[in-house]
Design a protein around this motif. Structure first.
Motif, PDB file in Angstrom:
ATOM      1  N   TYR A 132      -4.458  -6.301  -7.265  1.00  0.00           N
ATOM      2  CA  TYR A 132      -4.158  -6.091  -5.672  1.00  0.00           C
ATOM      3  C   TYR A 132      -4.421  -7.496  -5.192  1.00  0.00           C
ATOM      4  O   TYR A 132      -3.581  -7.556  -4.516  1.00  0.00           O
ATOM      5  N   SER A 161      -4.506   0.435  -6.909  1.00  0.00           N
ATOM      6  CA  SER A 161      -5.287   0.737  -5.591  1.00  0.00           C
ATOM      7  C   SER A 161      -5.751  -0.320  -5.159  1.00  0.00           C
ATOM      8  O   SER A 161      -5.930  -1.853  -6.122  1.00  0.00           O
ATOM      9  N   LYS A 162      -5.832  -0.432  -4.020  1.00  0.00           N
ATOM     10  CA  LYS A 162      -6.913  -1.801  -2.940  1.00  0.00           C
ATOM     11  C   LYS A 162      -7.381  -2.188  -3.519  1.00  0.00           C
ATOM     12  O   LYS A 162      -8.107  -3.606  -3.944  1.00  0.00           O
ATOM     13  N   ARG A 217       0.764  -1.336   0.309  1.00  0.00           N
ATOM     14  CA  ARG A 217       0.098   0.085  -0.075  1.00  0.00           C
ATOM     15  C   ARG A 217       0.667   1.081   0.076  1.00  0.00           C
ATOM     16  O   ARG A 217       0.589   2.305  -0.973  1.00  0.00           O
ATOM     17  N   GLN A 274       3.499   1.506  -1.669  1.00  0.00           N
ATOM     18  CA  GLN A 274       3.991   2.247  -3.142  1.00  0.00           C
ATOM     19  C   GLN A 274       3.392   2.393  -3.733  1.00  0.00           C
ATOM     20  O   GLN A 274       3.327   3.146  -5.037  1.00  0.00           O
ATOM     21  N   LYS A 275       2.212   2.934  -2.758  1.00  0.00           N
ATOM     22  CA  LYS A 275       0.947   3.244  -4.536  1.00  0.00           C
ATOM     23  C   LYS A 275       0.220   3.579  -5.637  1.00  0.00           C
ATOM     24  O   LYS A 275       0.047   4.177  -6.991  1.00  0.00           O
ATOM     25  N   ARG A 276       1.205   2.568  -6.010  1.00  0.00           N
ATOM     26  CA  ARG A 276       1.338   1.931  -7.353  1.00  0.00           C
ATOM     27  C   ARG A 276       0.196   1.144  -8.096  1.00  0.00           C
ATOM     28  O   ARG A 276      -0.143   1.686  -9.656  1.00  0.00           O
TER      29      ARG A 276
END
Length: 196
Positions: A106, A100-101, A94, A96-98
């Protein structure tokens, strides 16, 4: 008449659900999306594969899933060290924010990580530690296969003996798992994926 109608509906539902899966392992489906995601990830993003290549890879993936299933049966997925490791990985992913959940990728990444850790943990118990620590079994294995080691002594060939014994343990374990847990492969779906 009503029972017959319900049976037909259930049968059609099961058939259509199976059609979207490459396999079912102990009642748990392996969707074609999941399988192709893993296949592409491990083949440099290339999803163009011959039927035989997909079949071979699916056999390996099923073996992986069987080991994970065994780990869960032994309760390794409840182990606090395992849960902590998964939580730390998810936190790092999370951060890394590369991705989205909410994206399907993911979920694939998280499930793959969870399963990989379980597979590693169960393999350590069932194969690696056993081959490393049971000197008596290693010597028995060496005596049984002496001709393979080109007249090397046990001490000289120990590293190779451990590797070969681990492979034998792995092969026997996979045979047991395939007897214990039902596996159904959808050949038609694999053929469709090979044509894409």
């Amino acid at each position: 008449m009503r029972k017959v109608y319900c049976a037909i509906i259930i049968s059609l539902f099961i058939t259509s659900a199976f059609a979207q899966n490459v396999a079912v392992v102990n009642g748990k489906p392996i969707s074609n999306k999941e399988f192709m995601w893993v296949y592409k990830k491990n083949h440099s993003g290339n999803g163009n594969a011959a039927y035989e290549d997909l079949q071979t890879y699916l056999d390996l993936y099923i073996n992986f899933k069987l080991k994970v299933l065994e780990a869960k049966e032994l309760g390794l997925d409840k182990d606090t060290a395992y849960l902590s490791e998964v939580k730390n990985y998810e936190h790092a992913l999370r951060a890394q924010k590369r991705i989205s959940k909410t994206k399907p990728e993911y979920l694939f990444i998280m499930n793959e990580y969870k399963d990989a850790v379980l597979m590693f943990n169960i393999s350590e118990i069932k194969v690696w530690n056993q081959a490393q620590s049971d000197e008596n079994q290693l010597r028995i294995f060496y005596d049984k296969n002496k001709s393979v080691y080109l007249q090397s002594s046990f001490e000289e060939a120990r590293g190779q003996i451990v590797t070969d014994y681990q492979q034998e343990l792995e092969n026997e374990w996979i045979k047991e798992l395939r007897k214990k847990y039902p596996v159904k492969i959808n050949q038609d779906e694999i053929r469709k994926l090979a044509k894409q």
